[in-house]
Design an enzyme around this catalytic site. Structure first.
Site, mmCIF file in Angstrom:
data_model
loop_
_atom_site.group_PDB
_atom_site.id
_atom_site.type_symbol
_atom_site.label_atom_id
_atom_site.label_comp_id
_atom_site.label_asym_id
_atom_site.label_seq_id
_atom_site.Cartn_x
_atom_site.Cartn_y
_atom_site.Cartn_z
ATOM 1 N N ASP A 106 0.816 -1.208 0.000
ATOM 2 C CA ASP A 106 0.000 0.000 0.000
ATOM 3 C C ASP A 106 0.854 1.264 0.000
ATOM 4 O OD1 ASP A 106 0.939 -0.177 2.680
ATOM 5 O OD2 ASP A 106 -0.926 -1.126 3.322
ATOM 6 N N ASN B 82 -7.933 -3.009 14.536
ATOM 7 C CA ASN B 82 -9.296 -3.344 14.116
ATOM 8 C C ASN B 82 -9.328 -4.528 13.153
ATOM 9 O OD1 ASN B 82 -8.282 -2.226 11.781
ATOM 10 N ND2 ASN B 82 -9.830 -0.614 11.596
ATOM 11 N N HIS C 126 -7.451 -4.877 10.352
ATOM 12 C CA HIS C 126 -7.174 -4.623 8.936
ATOM 13 C C HIS C 126 -5.829 -5.215 8.532
ATOM 14 C CE1 HIS C 126 -5.112 -0.706 10.237
ATOM 15 N NE2 HIS C 126 -4.202 -1.274 9.475
ATOM 16 N N GLU D 114 -9.907 -2.045 5.413
ATOM 17 C CA GLU D 114 -10.605 -1.762 6.657
ATOM 18 C C GLU D 114 -11.821 -2.679 6.827
ATOM 19 O OE1 GLU D 114 -9.311 0.066 8.809
ATOM 20 O OE2 GLU D 114 -8.447 1.910 8.028
#
Length: 242
Positions: free
Chosen positions: A67, A137, A139, A144
């Site tokens: 990314d 979380n 990811h 996400e």
């Protein structure tokens, strides 16, 4: 999928660095999927030590990063281009620059960039080893919660929790990019082998959800249950409680 507690983050990082080095030394045209962030710092530090010690020829090694932030040019000190240069490519400057691939988060047309990067991976891949961290979380990459499990490389709107977690790298939270270009979940799953690292108590909840053995779109990392060759290495603090 197997979750292994290697005790300390240092030992786990060294182990994964050794696995990357072994792949590179056994196959001189290996394709590696690389990640960034705090979790990977020691992995690259140990990998550089191994490369220097053994003077490995890496001129045919090809890399694909997960990314990049939207809006940061490659020279920005917080871009993942800069991260990879500082952590690996400048530390062992024998890689072929034309074989080092990172999404362009500053492209004029980001939709075209996502298609270009996905096509590049499809043409040149699959990668031999994909390394991953995991967000609090759940990811992976910048995928996400709620990300389509069939997603290809795409533009991501970062959640507030991710923006907050990444703010430590910027002068203030206002400066943290709100979007990123990320490999999709289906892109990640194309790798032959996947290694995920998680360190620290803040990652424990995500690892515990990952250990529940079912795919849950609210926890993107659980898509890894659909892959036949996944290894997860944690330290004592991130290890799931029995």
């Amino acid at each position: 999928m197997k979750i292994t507690n290697l005790g300390t983050s240092g030992y786990a990082s060294f182990y994964v660095a050794c696995e990357l080095y072994k792949q590179m030394s056994q196959q001189n045209h290996s394709k590696l999927g690389l990640a960034t962030g705090g979790t990977m710092v020691d992995v690259y530090r140990f990998l550089v030590q191994l490369l220097r010690k053994n003077k490995l020829d890496v001129s045919e090694i090809e890399t694909f990063n997960l990314d990049e932030y939207v809006g940061l040019d490659a020279q920005h000190e917080q871009s993942y281009h800069s991260y990879m240069n500082e952590m690996l490519f400048k530390q062992y400057p024998y890689f072929n620059p034309s074989l080092l691939h990172i999404p362009n988060g500053d492209a004029d047309n980001l939709n075209d960039e996502t298609k270009r990067y996905e096509q590049l991976i499809n043409q040149k891949g699959p990668v031999d080893i994909q390394i991953l961290g995991i967000g609090e979380n759940g990811h992976i990459g910048f995928n996400e919660p709620g990300t389509d499990i069939n997603s290809a490389t795409h533009i991501v709107d970062l959640t507030e929790s991710t923006i907050s977690a990444n703010s430590r790298y910027f002068d203030n939270e206002v400066d943290v990019p709100k979007q990123a270009v990320s490999m999709g979940l289906s892109t990640i799953l194309k790798a032959h082998r996947i290694i995920l690292l998680a360190f620290g108590e803040k990652k424990r909840a995500a690892i515990e959800k990952l250990a529940e053995n079912e795919v849950n779109s609210d926890v993107p990392a659980t898509i890894l249950h659909a892959h036949p060759n996944v290894e997860i290495y944690v330290d004592d603090e991130a290890a799931p409680r029995l």
